[in-house]
Design a protein around this motif. Structure first.
Motif, PDB file in Angstrom:
ATOM      1  N   UNK A   1       0.681  -0.621  -0.223  1.00 16.35           N
ATOM      2  CA  UNK A   1       0.247   0.169  -0.241  1.00 16.35           C
ATOM      3  C   UNK A   1       1.136   1.089  -0.248  1.00 16.35           C
ATOM      4  N   UNK A   2       0.393   2.337  -1.121  1.00 16.23           N
ATOM      5  CA  UNK A   2       1.265   3.131  -1.104  1.00 16.23           C
ATOM      6  C   UNK A   2       0.966   4.423  -0.127  1.00 16.23           C
ATOM      7  N   UNK A   3      -0.060   4.655  -0.761  1.00 15.41           N
ATOM      8  CA  UNK A   3      -0.453   5.909   0.191  1.00 15.41           C
ATOM      9  C   UNK A   3      -1.863   5.663   0.558  1.00 15.41           C
ATOM     10  N   UNK A   4      -2.813   7.192   1.663  1.00 13.70           N
ATOM     11  CA  UNK A   4      -4.634   7.049   0.876  1.00 13.70           C
ATOM     12  C   UNK A   4      -5.071   7.793   0.389  1.00 13.70           C
ATOM     13  N   UNK A   5      -5.627   6.485  -0.065  1.00 14.63           N
ATOM     14  CA  UNK A   5      -5.819   7.625  -1.220  1.00 14.63           C
ATOM     15  C   UNK A   5      -6.548   8.558  -1.588  1.00 14.63           C
ATOM     16  N   UNK A  81      -4.163   3.092  -2.163  1.00 14.70           N
ATOM     17  CA  UNK A  81      -3.364   2.775  -3.168  1.00 14.70           C
ATOM     18  C   UNK A  81      -2.352   2.041  -3.383  1.00 14.70           C
ATOM     19  N   UNK A  82      -2.622   1.042  -4.099  1.00  9.27           N
ATOM     20  CA  UNK A  82      -1.546   0.231  -4.757  1.00  9.27           C
ATOM     21  C   UNK A  82      -1.342   0.131  -5.697  1.00  9.27           C
ATOM     22  N   UNK A  83      -0.023   0.097  -6.569  1.00 13.24           N
ATOM     23  CA  UNK A  83       0.241  -0.627  -7.948  1.00 13.24           C
ATOM     24  C   UNK A  83       0.199  -1.655  -8.445  1.00 13.24           C
ATOM     25  N   UNK A  84       0.065  -3.051  -7.330  1.00 15.26           N
ATOM     26  CA  UNK A  84      -0.828  -4.452  -8.143  1.00 15.26           C
ATOM     27  C   UNK A  84      -1.926  -4.563  -7.054  1.00 15.26           C
ATOM     28  N   UNK A  85      -2.722  -4.519  -7.465  1.00 18.03           N
ATOM     29  CA  UNK A  85      -3.905  -5.119  -6.869  1.00 18.03           C
ATOM     30  C   UNK A  85      -4.313  -6.002  -6.740  1.00 18.03           C
ATOM     31  N   UNK A  86      -3.540  -7.272  -7.717  1.00 21.25           N
ATOM     32  CA  UNK A  86      -4.405  -8.623  -7.559  1.00 21.25           C
ATOM     33  C   UNK A  86      -2.955  -9.447  -7.279  1.00 21.25           C
ATOM     34  N   UNK A 112      -9.448   0.513 -10.327  1.00 18.30           N
ATOM     35  CA  UNK A 112      -9.605  -1.129 -10.104  1.00 18.30           C
ATOM     36  C   UNK A 112      -9.560  -0.719  -8.514  1.00 18.30           C
ATOM     37  N   UNK A 113     -11.036  -1.611  -8.508  1.00 16.35           N
ATOM     38  CA  UNK A 113     -11.107  -1.567  -6.828  1.00 16.35           C
ATOM     39  C   UNK A 113     -11.272  -3.018  -6.165  1.00 16.35           C
ATOM     40  N   UNK A 127     -11.379   0.390   1.299  1.00 14.29           N
ATOM     41  CA  UNK A 127     -10.351   0.174  -0.362  1.00 14.29           C
ATOM     42  C   UNK A 127      -9.458   0.134  -0.939  1.00 14.29           C
ATOM     43  N   UNK A 128      -9.090  -1.531  -1.957  1.00 15.72           N
ATOM     44  CA  UNK A 128      -7.632  -0.939  -2.898  1.00 15.72           C
ATOM     45  C   UNK A 128      -8.104  -0.527  -4.061  1.00 15.72           C
ATOM     46  N   UNK A 129      -7.121   0.673  -3.964  1.00 15.55           N
ATOM     47  CA  UNK A 129      -7.272   1.575  -5.571  1.00 15.55           C
ATOM     48  C   UNK A 129      -5.815   1.272  -6.087  1.00 15.55           C
ATOM     49  N   UNK A 130      -6.520   0.544  -7.407  1.00 14.31           N
ATOM     50  CA  UNK A 130      -4.571   0.643  -8.841  1.00 14.31           C
ATOM     51  C   UNK A 130      -5.379   1.353 -10.043  1.00 14.31           C
ATOM     52  N   UNK A 131      -4.708   2.625 -10.214  1.00 13.17           N
ATOM     53  CA  UNK A 131      -4.490   3.110 -11.722  1.00 13.17           C
ATOM     54  C   UNK A 131      -5.298   2.128 -12.551  1.00 13.17           C
ATOM     55  N   UNK A 132      -6.663   2.828 -13.093  1.00  2.72           N
ATOM     56  CA  UNK A 132      -7.040   1.345 -14.420  1.00  2.72           C
ATOM     57  C   UNK A 132      -6.190   1.600 -15.399  1.00  2.72           C
ATOM     58  N   UNK A 133      -4.973   2.239 -15.795  1.00  6.13           N
ATOM     59  CA  UNK A 133      -4.406   2.552 -17.225  1.00  6.13           C
ATOM     60  C   UNK A 133      -4.635   3.762 -18.385  1.00  6.13           C
TER      61      UNK A 133
END
Length: 133
Positions: A1-5, A81-86, A112-113, A127-133
């Motif tokens: 987990x990187x930070x609070x998104x 915020x996460x870099x690899x949600x899976x 992606x959540x 909630x985990x969030x990753x940029x969908x790209x």
């Protein structure tokens, strides 16, 4: 987990709450969006590095409507915020956390959540969030 998104706040009405948060934070809402799969309309505010998401139910059976009926308006979830949600899903499931969805799904703000059940996180919906790209 990187930070609070972001921090998600359940509200009865975006029309009533947006002006309140604009005055409170001193910034305008920068984005409104509907996520029909979740039965929610959202608005986002950014103040420095911090983001707030307001959530309004679009129908009485939505999770937000049920939350407000049970607990009233207020903090609904904290998103990280996460870099690899899976990979995070696998790590957290192996550590005993309960995932509310088996696969990441599309959320608001091009993310992606996945959510973690509050029973496994001391009563806080995560909630985990990753940029969908």
């Amino acid at each position: 987990m990187q930070k609070i998104e972001h921090i998600g706040i359940a509200v009865k009405s975006l029309a009533a709450s947006n002006p309140l948060f604009e005055a409170l934070l001193g910034v305008p809402c920068y984005k409104e969006e509907e996520v029909s799969s979740e039965g929610v309309k959202t608005s986002f505010f950014k103040n420095g590095p911090n983001k707030i998401e307001l959530l309004e139910a679009t129908h009485p059976d939505s999770p937000i409507a049920k939350f407000i009926e049970k607990k009233g308006e207020g903090i609904h979830h904290i998103a990280f915020d996460v870099t690899d949600i899976e990979a995070e899903m696998k790590r957290l499931a192996a550590a005993g956390f309960i995932l509310l969805n088996e696969q990441p799904k599309r959320g608001a703000d091009n993310k992606l959540v996945v959510f973690l059940h509050p029973k496994s996180t001391n009563g806080v919906l995560i909630e985990l969030c990753q940029d969908a790209g």
